[in-house]
Design a protein around this motif. Structure first.
Motif, PDB file in Angstrom:
ATOM      1  N   LYS A 237       0.709  -1.292  -0.239  1.00 54.91           N
ATOM      2  CA  LYS A 237      -0.164  -0.271   0.402  1.00 54.91           C
ATOM      3  C   LYS A 237       0.153   1.113  -0.099  1.00 54.91           C
ATOM      4  N   PHE A 238       2.007   1.259   0.638  1.00 61.02           N
ATOM      5  CA  PHE A 238       2.567   2.081   0.695  1.00 61.02           C
ATOM      6  C   PHE A 238       3.599   2.787  -0.664  1.00 61.02           C
ATOM      7  N   ASP A 239       3.924   1.649  -1.518  1.00 63.02           N
ATOM      8  CA  ASP A 239       4.674   1.541  -2.644  1.00 63.02           C
ATOM      9  C   ASP A 239       3.955   2.794  -3.897  1.00 63.02           C
ATOM     10  N   LEU A 240       2.466   1.203  -3.704  1.00 64.60           N
ATOM     11  CA  LEU A 240       1.060   2.247  -4.560  1.00 64.60           C
ATOM     12  C   LEU A 240       1.166   3.897  -4.060  1.00 64.60           C
ATOM     13  N   HIS A 241       0.645   4.210  -2.854  1.00 73.14           N
ATOM     14  CA  HIS A 241       1.311   5.038  -2.160  1.00 73.14           C
ATOM     15  C   HIS A 241       1.350   6.357  -2.786  1.00 73.14           C
ATOM     16  N   ARG A 242       3.147   6.166  -3.101  1.00 76.04           N
ATOM     17  CA  ARG A 242       4.327   6.456  -3.194  1.00 76.04           C
ATOM     18  C   ARG A 242       3.603   6.790  -4.843  1.00 76.04           C
ATOM     19  N   GLU A 243       2.847   5.629  -5.528  1.00 77.45           N
ATOM     20  CA  GLU A 243       3.187   6.486  -7.199  1.00 77.45           C
ATOM     21  C   GLU A 243       2.204   6.547  -7.726  1.00 77.45           C
ATOM     22  N   GLY A 244       1.196   7.008  -6.251  1.00 82.51           N
ATOM     23  CA  GLY A 244      -0.030   8.140  -6.175  1.00 82.51           C
ATOM     24  C   GLY A 244      -1.062   7.510  -6.752  1.00 82.51           C
ATOM     25  N   ILE A 245      -0.943   5.886  -5.672  1.00 82.89           N
ATOM     26  CA  ILE A 245      -2.440   5.597  -6.292  1.00 82.89           C
ATOM     27  C   ILE A 245      -3.521   5.300  -5.240  1.00 82.89           C
ATOM     28  N   LYS A 246      -4.621   6.176  -4.609  1.00 82.48           N
ATOM     29  CA  LYS A 246      -4.824   6.459  -3.280  1.00 82.48           C
ATOM     30  C   LYS A 246      -5.430   6.075  -3.172  1.00 82.48           C
ATOM     31  N   GLN A 247      -6.689   5.238  -3.831  1.00 87.75           N
ATOM     32  CA  GLN A 247      -7.725   4.617  -3.771  1.00 87.75           C
ATOM     33  C   GLN A 247      -7.485   3.118  -3.669  1.00 87.75           C
ATOM     34  N   LEU A 248      -9.215   1.946  -2.855  1.00 88.20           N
ATOM     35  CA  LEU A 248      -8.217   0.279  -3.430  1.00 88.20           C
ATOM     36  C   LEU A 248      -8.541   0.340  -5.019  1.00 88.20           C
ATOM     37  N   LYS A 249      -9.888   1.527  -5.333  1.00 91.56           N
ATOM     38  CA  LYS A 249     -10.574   1.027  -6.556  1.00 91.56           C
ATOM     39  C   LYS A 249      -9.486   1.670  -7.491  1.00 91.56           C
ATOM     40  N   ASP A 250      -8.630   2.035  -7.267  1.00 90.96           N
ATOM     41  CA  ASP A 250      -7.749   2.428  -8.657  1.00 90.96           C
ATOM     42  C   ASP A 250      -6.771   1.856  -8.678  1.00 90.96           C
ATOM     43  N   ILE A 251      -6.357   0.132  -7.849  1.00 85.53           N
ATOM     44  CA  ILE A 251      -5.012  -0.425  -8.225  1.00 85.53           C
ATOM     45  C   ILE A 251      -5.102  -1.133  -9.498  1.00 85.53           C
ATOM     46  N   PRO A 252      -4.553  -1.373 -10.026  1.00 85.40           N
ATOM     47  CA  PRO A 252      -3.948  -1.282 -11.379  1.00 85.40           C
ATOM     48  C   PRO A 252      -4.281  -3.120 -11.381  1.00 85.40           C
ATOM     49  N   SER A 253      -5.025  -3.391 -12.507  1.00 88.14           N
ATOM     50  CA  SER A 253      -5.478  -4.860 -12.389  1.00 88.14           C
ATOM     51  C   SER A 253      -4.142  -6.283 -12.372  1.00 88.14           C
ATOM     52  N   TYR A 254      -2.364  -4.654 -13.103  1.00 94.95           N
ATOM     53  CA  TYR A 254      -1.283  -5.873 -12.657  1.00 94.95           C
ATOM     54  C   TYR A 254      -0.965  -6.095 -11.485  1.00 94.95           C
ATOM     55  N   VAL A 255      -1.429  -5.699 -10.520  1.00 96.42           N
ATOM     56  CA  VAL A 255      -1.141  -5.710  -9.549  1.00 96.42           C
ATOM     57  C   VAL A 255      -1.335  -6.520  -8.451  1.00 96.42           C
ATOM     58  N   THR A 256      -1.031  -7.982  -8.156  1.00 92.77           N
ATOM     59  CA  THR A 256      -1.162  -9.468  -7.288  1.00 92.77           C
ATOM     60  C   THR A 256      -2.045  -8.623  -6.292  1.00 92.77           C
ATOM     61  N   LEU A 257      -3.235  -9.402  -6.016  1.00 88.36           N
ATOM     62  CA  LEU A 257      -4.117  -9.376  -4.751  1.00 88.36           C
ATOM     63  C   LEU A 257      -4.673 -10.820  -4.088  1.00 88.36           C
ATOM     64  N   THR A 258      -4.475 -10.460  -3.111  1.00 84.62           N
ATOM     65  CA  THR A 258      -5.148 -11.493  -2.382  1.00 84.62           C
ATOM     66  C   THR A 258      -6.821 -11.642  -2.319  1.00 84.62           C
ATOM     67  N   ASN A 259      -7.714 -12.111  -2.407  1.00 80.10           N
ATOM     68  CA  ASN A 259      -8.965 -12.433  -2.444  1.00 80.10           C
ATOM     69  C   ASN A 259      -9.575 -12.045  -2.254  1.00 80.10           C
TER      70      ASN A 259
END
Ligand code: SF4
Length: 488
Positions: A237-259
Protein backbone atom coordinates in the motif's frame (compact mmCIF):
# COMPACT_ATOMS: atom_id res chain seq x y z
CA UNK A 1 21.30 22.12 28.40
CA UNK A 2 19.35 19.80 26.15
CA UNK A 3 20.84 16.32 25.83
CA UNK A 4 20.30 13.55 23.31
CA UNK A 5 19.15 10.50 25.24
CA UNK A 6 18.65 6.90 24.14
CA UNK A 7 14.94 7.63 23.74
CA UNK A 8 15.77 10.28 21.11
CA UNK A 9 18.08 7.90 19.31
CA UNK A 10 15.45 5.14 19.18
CA UNK A 11 12.95 7.64 17.80
CA UNK A 12 15.50 8.72 15.19
CA UNK A 13 15.92 5.10 14.08
CA UNK A 14 12.15 4.74 13.78
CA UNK A 15 11.91 7.93 11.73
CA UNK A 16 14.25 10.96 11.55
CA UNK A 17 11.23 13.24 11.27
CA UNK A 18 9.80 11.85 14.51
CA UNK A 19 13.09 12.57 16.26
CA UNK A 20 13.03 16.11 14.87
CA UNK A 21 9.47 16.76 15.99
CA UNK A 22 10.50 15.94 19.54
CA UNK A 23 13.89 17.58 19.48
CA UNK A 24 12.96 20.79 17.70
CA UNK A 25 9.89 21.09 19.89
CA UNK A 26 7.66 21.37 16.84
CA UNK A 27 4.98 19.32 18.41
CA UNK A 28 1.85 19.18 16.31
CA UNK A 29 -1.34 17.85 17.76
CA UNK A 30 -0.16 14.56 19.19
CA UNK A 31 -2.69 11.72 19.24
CA UNK A 32 -4.53 10.54 22.32
CA UNK A 33 -2.64 9.01 25.23
CA UNK A 34 -2.91 5.23 25.14
CA UNK A 35 -3.94 4.03 28.65
CA UNK A 36 -2.15 0.73 28.06
CA UNK A 37 1.13 2.54 27.34
CA UNK A 38 0.86 4.45 30.62
CA UNK A 39 0.11 1.23 32.44
CA UNK A 40 3.05 -0.58 30.82
CA UNK A 41 5.37 2.28 31.73
CA UNK A 42 4.40 1.91 35.39
CA UNK A 43 4.91 -1.85 35.17
CA UNK A 44 8.34 -1.24 33.64
CA UNK A 45 9.27 0.89 36.64
CA UNK A 46 8.10 -1.85 39.04
CA UNK A 47 10.13 -4.51 37.20
CA UNK A 48 13.20 -2.24 37.27
CA UNK A 49 12.88 -1.84 41.04
CA UNK A 50 12.60 -5.63 41.47
CA UNK A 51 15.80 -6.24 39.50
CA UNK A 52 17.80 -4.13 41.96
CA UNK A 53 17.11 -6.75 44.64
CA UNK A 54 19.27 -9.22 42.72
CA UNK A 55 22.29 -7.18 43.79
CA UNK A 56 21.45 -6.84 47.48
CA UNK A 57 24.56 -8.73 48.51
CA UNK A 58 26.76 -6.15 46.81
CA UNK A 59 27.71 -2.61 47.81
CA UNK A 60 25.23 -0.60 45.74
CA UNK A 61 24.35 3.03 45.19
CA UNK A 62 21.03 4.22 43.81
CA UNK A 63 21.24 7.60 42.08
CA UNK A 64 17.76 8.69 42.97
CA UNK A 65 18.03 12.21 41.61
CA UNK A 66 15.63 13.26 38.89
CA UNK A 67 17.61 16.51 38.57
CA UNK A 68 20.30 15.75 36.01
CA UNK A 69 22.97 18.10 37.37
CA UNK A 70 22.65 16.61 40.84
CA UNK A 71 22.60 13.10 39.36
CA UNK A 72 25.96 13.80 37.63
CA UNK A 73 27.43 14.93 40.96
CA UNK A 74 26.07 11.91 42.87
CA UNK A 75 27.33 9.50 40.21
CA UNK A 76 30.82 11.00 40.34
CA UNK A 77 30.87 10.66 44.11
CA UNK A 78 29.72 7.03 43.99
CA UNK A 79 32.18 5.97 41.29
CA UNK A 80 34.99 3.85 42.72
CA UNK A 81 33.39 3.43 46.12
CA UNK A 82 30.64 0.88 45.34
CA UNK A 83 30.26 -2.34 43.31
CA UNK A 84 27.03 -1.40 41.57
CA UNK A 85 25.46 1.91 40.58
CA UNK A 86 21.77 2.07 39.70
CA UNK A 87 20.66 4.80 37.33
CA UNK A 88 23.91 6.71 37.39
CA UNK A 89 24.13 9.75 35.08
CA UNK A 90 26.76 10.05 32.34
CA UNK A 91 27.29 12.67 29.66
CA UNK A 92 29.49 12.92 26.60
CA UNK A 93 29.36 15.69 24.00
CA UNK A 94 25.65 16.36 24.37
CA UNK A 95 24.65 12.71 24.81
CA UNK A 96 23.24 11.51 28.11
CA UNK A 97 22.43 8.16 29.64
CA UNK A 98 21.13 6.78 32.92
CA UNK A 99 22.01 3.05 32.80
CA UNK A 100 19.77 0.82 34.91
CA UNK A 101 22.64 -1.21 36.34
CA UNK A 102 26.39 -0.69 36.13
CA UNK A 103 28.12 -3.59 37.79
CA UNK A 104 31.74 -2.54 38.25
CA UNK A 105 32.75 -5.83 39.85
CA UNK A 106 32.19 -7.64 36.55
CA UNK A 107 32.42 -4.57 34.26
CA UNK A 108 28.87 -5.24 33.19
CA UNK A 109 26.23 -2.95 31.78
CA UNK A 110 22.73 -4.29 32.40
CA UNK A 111 19.49 -2.85 31.08
CA UNK A 112 16.23 -4.10 32.55
CA UNK A 113 13.20 -4.49 30.31
CA UNK A 114 9.71 -5.57 31.30
CA UNK A 115 9.23 -7.58 28.11
CA UNK A 116 9.61 -11.35 27.79
CA UNK A 117 12.17 -11.11 24.98
CA UNK A 118 14.92 -8.87 23.65
CA UNK A 119 13.56 -6.48 21.03
CA UNK A 120 15.30 -4.47 18.32
CA UNK A 121 14.78 -1.22 20.25
CA UNK A 122 16.53 -2.74 23.27
CA UNK A 123 19.62 -3.38 21.17
CA UNK A 124 19.67 0.23 19.96
CA UNK A 125 19.09 1.42 23.51
CA UNK A 126 21.99 -0.50 25.02
CA UNK A 127 24.34 0.14 22.08
CA UNK A 128 23.80 3.87 22.65
CA UNK A 129 24.60 3.41 26.34
CA UNK A 130 27.73 1.36 25.83
CA UNK A 131 29.07 3.85 23.27
CA UNK A 132 28.54 6.75 25.63
CA UNK A 133 29.86 5.02 28.75
CA UNK A 134 33.07 3.99 26.99
CA UNK A 135 33.54 7.57 25.79
CA UNK A 136 33.24 8.54 29.47
CA UNK A 137 36.02 6.08 30.31
CA UNK A 138 33.84 3.36 31.89
CA UNK A 139 35.18 -0.11 31.14
CA UNK A 140 32.45 -2.44 29.83
CA UNK A 141 33.25 -6.09 29.13
CA UNK A 142 29.75 -7.47 29.04
CA UNK A 143 26.42 -6.03 28.01
CA UNK A 144 23.22 -7.74 29.09
CA UNK A 145 19.50 -7.24 28.77
CA UNK A 146 17.57 -8.45 31.78
CA UNK A 147 14.04 -9.38 30.74
CA UNK A 148 11.20 -11.48 32.09
CA UNK A 149 11.11 -15.26 31.87
CA UNK A 150 7.81 -15.99 30.13
CA UNK A 151 7.80 -19.57 31.45
CA UNK A 152 8.13 -18.52 35.07
CA UNK A 153 5.26 -19.84 37.18
CA UNK A 154 4.54 -17.80 40.29
CA UNK A 155 3.99 -19.95 43.39
CA UNK A 156 3.09 -17.15 45.78
CA UNK A 157 6.67 -15.97 46.47
CA UNK A 158 8.55 -14.21 43.70
CA UNK A 159 11.84 -15.94 42.90
CA UNK A 160 13.82 -13.20 41.15
CA UNK A 161 16.53 -15.57 39.93
CA UNK A 162 13.89 -17.48 38.02
CA UNK A 163 11.74 -14.48 37.11
CA UNK A 164 14.53 -12.70 35.22
CA UNK A 165 16.57 -13.91 32.25
CA UNK A 166 19.78 -12.10 31.40
CA UNK A 167 20.64 -12.24 27.72
CA UNK A 168 24.21 -11.40 26.74
CA UNK A 169 24.08 -9.01 23.76
CA UNK A 170 27.74 -7.92 23.79
CA UNK A 171 28.42 -9.38 20.34
CA UNK A 172 25.15 -8.26 18.76
CA UNK A 173 25.63 -4.62 19.64
CA UNK A 174 29.18 -4.28 18.34
CA UNK A 175 28.12 -3.52 14.76
CA UNK A 176 25.27 -1.31 16.00
CA UNK A 177 27.86 0.95 17.57
CA UNK A 178 29.49 1.58 14.17
CA UNK A 179 26.06 2.44 12.77
CA UNK A 180 25.45 4.73 15.73
CA UNK A 181 28.52 6.88 15.01
CA UNK A 182 27.19 7.56 11.53
CA UNK A 183 23.69 8.21 12.82
CA UNK A 184 25.00 10.77 15.29
CA UNK A 185 26.39 12.81 12.38
CA UNK A 186 22.91 12.92 10.77
CA UNK A 187 21.29 13.74 14.11
CA UNK A 188 23.70 16.63 14.64
CA UNK A 189 22.87 17.94 11.16
CA UNK A 190 19.14 17.91 11.95
CA UNK A 191 19.82 19.78 15.19
CA UNK A 192 22.16 22.31 13.52
CA UNK A 193 19.83 23.04 10.61
CA UNK A 194 16.64 22.98 12.66
CA UNK A 195 14.64 21.73 9.70
CA UNK A 196 12.15 18.86 9.74
CA UNK A 197 13.38 15.93 7.62
CA UNK A 198 11.26 14.89 4.65
CA UNK A 199 7.86 13.36 5.40
CA UNK A 200 8.10 9.72 4.35
CA UNK A 201 5.08 7.85 5.60
CA UNK A 202 5.36 4.08 5.81
CA UNK A 203 4.95 1.06 8.02
CA UNK A 204 7.29 2.68 10.58
CA UNK A 205 4.43 5.11 11.39
CA UNK A 206 2.43 2.12 12.64
CA UNK A 207 5.27 0.33 14.43
CA UNK A 208 4.74 -1.15 17.88
CA UNK A 209 5.68 2.11 19.58
CA UNK A 210 3.56 4.07 17.09
CA UNK A 211 3.93 7.76 16.36
CA UNK A 212 1.94 10.55 17.98
CA UNK A 213 2.35 12.79 14.94
CA UNK A 214 0.38 10.79 12.41
CA UNK A 215 -2.35 13.42 12.31
CA UNK A 216 0.13 15.98 11.03
CA UNK A 217 2.20 13.80 8.71
CA UNK A 218 -0.58 11.76 7.20
CA UNK A 219 -2.91 14.71 6.91
CA UNK A 220 -5.40 13.94 4.12
CA UNK A 221 -3.72 10.58 3.47
CA UNK A 222 -5.72 9.17 6.42
CA UNK A 223 -8.72 9.34 4.08
CA UNK A 224 -7.01 7.34 1.35
CA UNK A 225 -8.56 3.90 1.29
CA UNK A 226 -5.42 2.28 -0.12
CA UNK A 227 -4.19 2.12 3.51
CA UNK A 228 -7.12 -0.20 4.29
CA UNK A 229 -5.61 -2.97 2.16
CA UNK A 230 -5.98 -6.01 4.42
CA UNK A 231 -3.08 -8.22 5.51
CA UNK A 232 -0.57 -6.24 3.48
CA UNK A 233 2.55 -7.61 5.14
CA UNK A 234 4.89 -6.47 2.36
CA UNK A 235 3.74 -2.84 2.63
CA UNK A 236 2.39 -2.80 -0.96
CA UNK A 237 0.00 0.00 0.00
CA UNK A 238 2.85 2.39 0.72
CA UNK A 239 4.49 1.69 -2.65
CA UNK A 240 1.18 2.23 -4.42
CA UNK A 241 0.55 5.43 -2.49
CA UNK A 242 3.96 6.75 -3.47
CA UNK A 243 3.01 6.02 -7.09
CA UNK A 244 -0.06 8.23 -6.62
CA UNK A 245 -2.66 5.46 -6.20
CA UNK A 246 -4.74 6.61 -3.28
CA UNK A 247 -7.93 4.56 -3.45
CA UNK A 248 -8.42 0.80 -3.50
CA UNK A 249 -10.65 1.06 -6.57
CA UNK A 250 -7.75 2.59 -8.53
CA UNK A 251 -5.32 -0.31 -7.95
CA UNK A 252 -4.20 -1.32 -11.46
CA UNK A 253 -5.15 -4.82 -12.57
CA UNK A 254 -1.50 -5.89 -12.91
CA UNK A 255 -1.04 -5.60 -9.13
CA UNK A 256 -1.37 -9.01 -7.46
CA UNK A 257 -4.00 -9.02 -4.75
CA UNK A 258 -5.24 -11.68 -2.34
CA UNK A 259 -8.85 -12.85 -2.72
CA UNK A 260 -9.86 -10.70 0.22
CA UNK A 261 -8.10 -7.65 -1.22
CA UNK A 262 -9.88 -8.22 -4.56
CA UNK A 263 -13.21 -8.20 -2.69
CA UNK A 264 -12.21 -4.98 -0.95
CA UNK A 265 -11.48 -3.37 -4.32
CA UNK A 266 -14.78 -4.62 -5.76
CA UNK A 267 -16.73 -3.37 -2.72
CA UNK A 268 -15.21 0.07 -3.16
CA UNK A 269 -15.87 0.16 -6.92
CA UNK A 270 -19.56 -0.63 -6.29
CA UNK A 271 -19.74 1.37 -3.02
CA UNK A 272 -21.57 -1.44 -1.28
CA UNK A 273 -21.11 -4.71 0.58
CA UNK A 274 -20.04 -7.78 -1.37
CA UNK A 275 -22.03 -10.63 0.12
CA UNK A 276 -21.60 -14.36 -0.48
CA UNK A 277 -25.08 -15.51 0.50
CA UNK A 278 -24.36 -19.17 -0.14
CA UNK A 279 -21.26 -19.24 2.09
CA UNK A 280 -23.09 -17.35 4.85
CA UNK A 281 -26.02 -19.77 4.72
CA UNK A 282 -23.65 -22.72 4.94
CA UNK A 283 -21.82 -21.21 7.91
CA UNK A 284 -24.95 -20.23 9.80
CA UNK A 285 -26.47 -23.69 9.42
CA UNK A 286 -23.76 -24.94 11.78
CA UNK A 287 -25.31 -22.88 14.59
CA UNK A 288 -27.79 -24.62 16.87
CA UNK A 289 -30.23 -23.26 19.45
CA UNK A 290 -30.01 -22.33 22.26
CA UNK A 291 -27.40 -19.80 21.16
CA UNK A 292 -25.09 -18.24 23.73
CA UNK A 293 -23.16 -15.09 22.80
CA UNK A 294 -20.02 -15.06 24.93
CA UNK A 295 -17.35 -12.46 25.64
CA UNK A 296 -14.51 -12.26 28.18
CA UNK A 297 -12.47 -9.39 29.50
CA UNK A 298 -9.03 -10.15 30.91
CA UNK A 299 -6.05 -8.29 32.32
CA UNK A 300 -2.34 -8.92 32.01
CA UNK A 301 0.54 -8.02 34.33
CA UNK A 302 4.27 -8.35 34.03
CA UNK A 303 4.63 -9.44 37.65
CA UNK A 304 2.18 -12.30 38.28
CA UNK A 305 -0.52 -11.41 40.76
CA UNK A 306 -1.88 -14.83 41.72
CA UNK A 307 -0.26 -18.25 42.28
CA UNK A 308 -0.14 -20.60 39.29
CA UNK A 309 0.05 -17.74 36.80
CA UNK A 310 2.88 -16.65 34.52
CA UNK A 311 4.07 -13.16 33.52
CA UNK A 312 1.66 -11.50 31.10
CA UNK A 313 -0.82 -14.33 31.38
CA UNK A 314 -4.31 -13.17 30.47
CA UNK A 315 -6.43 -13.43 33.61
CA UNK A 316 -10.13 -13.28 32.72
CA UNK A 317 -12.09 -11.30 35.29
CA UNK A 318 -15.37 -10.72 33.51
CA UNK A 319 -17.78 -12.52 31.21
CA UNK A 320 -21.00 -11.55 29.50
CA UNK A 321 -23.45 -14.01 28.01
CA UNK A 322 -26.61 -13.30 26.03
CA UNK A 323 -28.76 -16.40 25.55
CA UNK A 324 -31.30 -16.89 22.77
CA UNK A 325 -33.30 -20.08 23.28
CA UNK A 326 -34.99 -19.96 19.88
CA UNK A 327 -35.87 -17.73 16.96
CA UNK A 328 -38.11 -14.86 18.02
CA UNK A 329 -37.72 -15.66 21.74
CA UNK A 330 -36.60 -13.16 24.37
CA UNK A 331 -32.91 -12.60 24.87
CA UNK A 332 -31.59 -13.27 28.41
CA UNK A 333 -28.43 -11.74 29.86
CA UNK A 334 -26.00 -13.32 32.38
CA UNK A 335 -22.89 -11.64 33.64
CA UNK A 336 -19.90 -12.27 35.86
CA UNK A 337 -17.57 -9.61 37.22
CA UNK A 338 -14.99 -10.22 39.91
CA UNK A 339 -14.98 -7.18 42.18
CA UNK A 340 -12.13 -7.70 44.62
CA UNK A 341 -8.45 -8.54 44.44
CA UNK A 342 -8.86 -12.32 44.40
CA UNK A 343 -8.07 -14.85 41.70
CA UNK A 344 -11.26 -14.80 39.62
CA UNK A 345 -10.64 -17.98 37.62
CA UNK A 346 -12.36 -20.63 39.71
CA UNK A 347 -15.54 -18.58 40.23
CA UNK A 348 -15.56 -17.69 36.54
CA UNK A 349 -15.24 -21.35 35.55
CA UNK A 350 -18.25 -22.25 37.70
CA UNK A 351 -20.26 -19.34 36.26
CA UNK A 352 -19.50 -20.39 32.68
CA UNK A 353 -20.35 -24.04 33.22
CA UNK A 354 -23.66 -23.13 34.86
CA UNK A 355 -24.73 -20.36 32.46
CA UNK A 356 -23.65 -21.96 29.19
CA UNK A 357 -25.38 -25.22 30.11
CA UNK A 358 -24.73 -28.37 28.10
CA UNK A 359 -26.16 -27.86 24.67
CA UNK A 360 -26.27 -25.21 21.94
CA UNK A 361 -23.79 -23.06 20.06
CA UNK A 362 -21.55 -20.63 21.87
CA UNK A 363 -20.88 -17.68 19.58
CA UNK A 364 -17.77 -15.63 20.17
CA UNK A 365 -16.20 -12.92 18.07
CA UNK A 366 -12.56 -13.71 17.32
CA UNK A 367 -13.09 -17.05 19.03
CA UNK A 368 -9.42 -17.95 19.40
CA UNK A 369 -9.34 -15.45 22.27
CA UNK A 370 -12.25 -17.06 24.16
CA UNK A 371 -10.87 -20.54 23.46
CA UNK A 372 -7.46 -19.49 24.76
CA UNK A 373 -8.95 -18.20 28.00
CA UNK A 374 -10.97 -21.39 28.47
CA UNK A 375 -7.87 -23.57 27.99
CA UNK A 376 -6.11 -21.45 30.62
CA UNK A 377 -9.07 -21.82 32.98
CA UNK A 378 -8.61 -25.59 32.75
CA UNK A 379 -5.12 -25.18 34.19
CA UNK A 380 -6.44 -23.23 37.17
CA UNK A 381 -9.52 -25.41 37.67
CA UNK A 382 -8.49 -28.92 36.50
CA UNK A 383 -11.49 -30.41 38.32
CA UNK A 384 -13.65 -28.82 35.58
CA UNK A 385 -11.53 -29.93 32.64
CA UNK A 386 -14.24 -32.07 31.06
CA UNK A 387 -16.92 -29.38 31.32
CA UNK A 388 -14.65 -26.59 30.05
CA UNK A 389 -13.42 -28.68 27.11
CA UNK A 390 -17.04 -29.34 26.20
CA UNK A 391 -17.65 -25.57 26.11
CA UNK A 392 -14.66 -25.07 23.78
CA UNK A 393 -16.11 -27.69 21.40
CA UNK A 394 -19.34 -25.68 21.07
CA UNK A 395 -17.69 -22.37 20.12
CA UNK A 396 -18.58 -20.84 16.76
CA UNK A 397 -16.71 -17.76 15.51
CA UNK A 398 -18.90 -14.94 14.18
CA UNK A 399 -15.86 -13.01 12.95
CA UNK A 400 -15.23 -15.73 10.35
CA UNK A 401 -18.17 -14.40 8.31
CA UNK A 402 -16.14 -11.25 7.78
CA UNK A 403 -12.65 -12.71 8.05
CA UNK A 404 -13.32 -15.24 5.29
CA UNK A 405 -14.71 -12.57 2.99
CA UNK A 406 -18.34 -13.72 3.08
CA UNK A 407 -19.36 -10.13 3.80
CA UNK A 408 -16.97 -7.34 2.84
CA UNK A 409 -18.02 -3.71 3.18
CA UNK A 410 -15.88 -0.70 2.21
CA UNK A 411 -16.76 1.00 5.51
CA UNK A 412 -15.10 -1.80 7.49
CA UNK A 413 -11.86 -0.12 6.34
CA UNK A 414 -10.12 -3.43 5.89
CA UNK A 415 -10.79 -4.52 9.46
CA UNK A 416 -13.03 -7.28 10.75
CA UNK A 417 -12.97 -6.15 14.37
CA UNK A 418 -16.37 -5.84 16.01
CA UNK A 419 -15.72 -2.13 16.60
CA UNK A 420 -15.55 -1.56 12.83
CA UNK A 421 -18.23 -4.05 11.79
CA UNK A 422 -20.94 -3.06 14.31
CA UNK A 423 -21.56 0.56 13.21
CA UNK A 424 -21.90 -0.57 9.58
CA UNK A 425 -24.22 -3.54 10.18
CA UNK A 426 -26.12 -2.07 13.15
CA UNK A 427 -25.70 1.72 12.94
CA UNK A 428 -27.93 2.33 15.97
CA UNK A 429 -25.51 0.53 18.28
CA UNK A 430 -22.35 2.30 19.35
CA UNK A 431 -19.53 2.10 21.90
CA UNK A 432 -19.01 5.86 21.70
CA UNK A 433 -20.99 6.93 24.78
CA UNK A 434 -19.60 4.27 27.11
CA UNK A 435 -17.23 5.12 29.98
CA UNK A 436 -15.14 2.12 28.90
CA UNK A 437 -15.16 1.47 25.18
CA UNK A 438 -12.32 -0.96 24.50
CA UNK A 439 -10.71 -4.05 26.02
CA UNK A 440 -7.47 -2.29 26.91
CA UNK A 441 -9.24 0.35 28.93
CA UNK A 442 -11.38 -2.36 30.53
CA UNK A 443 -8.31 -4.21 31.84
CA UNK A 444 -6.60 -1.05 33.12
CA UNK A 445 -9.81 0.12 34.81
CA UNK A 446 -10.41 -3.30 36.35
CA UNK A 447 -7.03 -3.18 38.07
CA UNK A 448 -7.91 0.29 39.31
CA UNK A 449 -11.24 -1.02 40.62
CA UNK A 450 -9.68 -3.80 42.70
CA UNK A 451 -6.97 -1.52 44.08
CA UNK A 452 -7.29 -0.69 47.78
CA UNK A 453 -6.37 2.91 46.93
CA UNK A 454 -9.50 3.49 44.86
CA UNK A 455 -12.48 5.15 46.54
CA UNK A 456 -15.79 3.34 46.95
CA UNK A 457 -17.53 5.75 44.56
CA UNK A 458 -14.88 5.30 41.90
CA UNK A 459 -15.03 1.50 42.27
CA UNK A 460 -18.80 1.62 41.76
CA UNK A 461 -18.45 3.78 38.65
CA UNK A 462 -15.84 1.44 37.13
CA UNK A 463 -17.99 -1.58 37.94
CA UNK A 464 -20.97 -0.07 36.11
CA UNK A 465 -18.80 0.95 33.15
CA UNK A 466 -17.34 -2.56 32.90
CA UNK A 467 -20.79 -4.16 33.04
CA UNK A 468 -22.08 -1.84 30.31
CA UNK A 469 -19.07 -2.45 28.07
CA UNK A 470 -18.94 -6.25 28.25
CA UNK A 471 -22.71 -6.51 27.94
CA UNK A 472 -22.67 -4.39 24.78
CA UNK A 473 -20.04 -6.71 23.29
CA UNK A 474 -22.36 -9.72 23.47
CA UNK A 475 -25.45 -7.71 22.54
CA UNK A 476 -23.52 -6.42 19.52
CA UNK A 477 -22.72 -10.03 18.55
CA UNK A 478 -26.38 -10.99 18.84
CA UNK A 479 -27.41 -7.98 16.73
CA UNK A 480 -24.80 -8.68 14.02
CA UNK A 481 -25.73 -12.36 13.95
CA UNK A 482 -29.44 -11.46 13.60
CA UNK A 483 -28.76 -9.11 10.68
CA UNK A 484 -26.51 -11.60 8.94
CA UNK A 485 -29.08 -14.38 9.44
CA UNK A 486 -31.68 -12.21 7.72
CA UNK A 487 -29.58 -12.30 4.55
CA UNK A 488 -30.22 -15.99 3.94
S1 SF4 B 1 3.88 9.90 11.20
FE1 SF4 B 1 5.41 8.63 10.22
S2 SF4 B 1 6.57 10.02 8.92
FE2 SF4 B 1 5.49 11.25 10.43
S3 SF4 B 1 6.90 11.54 12.12
FE3 SF4 B 1 5.64 9.80 12.58
S4 SF4 B 1 6.79 8.04 11.88
FE4 SF4 B 1 7.65 9.84 10.87
Amino acid sequence: MKYIAKYDYIKFKQCPRLFAYNWLDIRPSAGEIDPLKDFLTLQGIEVGILAKDLFKNRATYNVNQKNVTLAFIETKEALGSVDVIFEGAFEYEGLITRPDILNFKDNELVEIKSTTEVKDDHILDIAFQKYLLEKCGVKINKVKIGHINKQYVFDGTLDLNDFFIFTDVTEIISHKILELENDLLIINDIIKNGVLPERLIGSHCNSESGCPYKKDCWDEATLDSIFNLRRDVSGKKFDLHREGIKQLKDIPSYVTLTNFQKLQKEAEIHSCAIVNHFAIAEAIHEVVYPIYFLDFEAFIQAIPRYPKTTPYQQIPFQASIHRLKGQGLKLKHFSFLNIDDTDPRLALSKFLIKSLEEYGSIIAYHASYEKGRLYELIKSAPQYEKELLALIDRIWDLEEIFNKGMYVHPDFQGSTSIKKVLPVICPKLSYDDLGINNGTLASVQYLKMISKDTSKEKKEKIKNDLEAYCSLDTFAMYSIFKKISELI
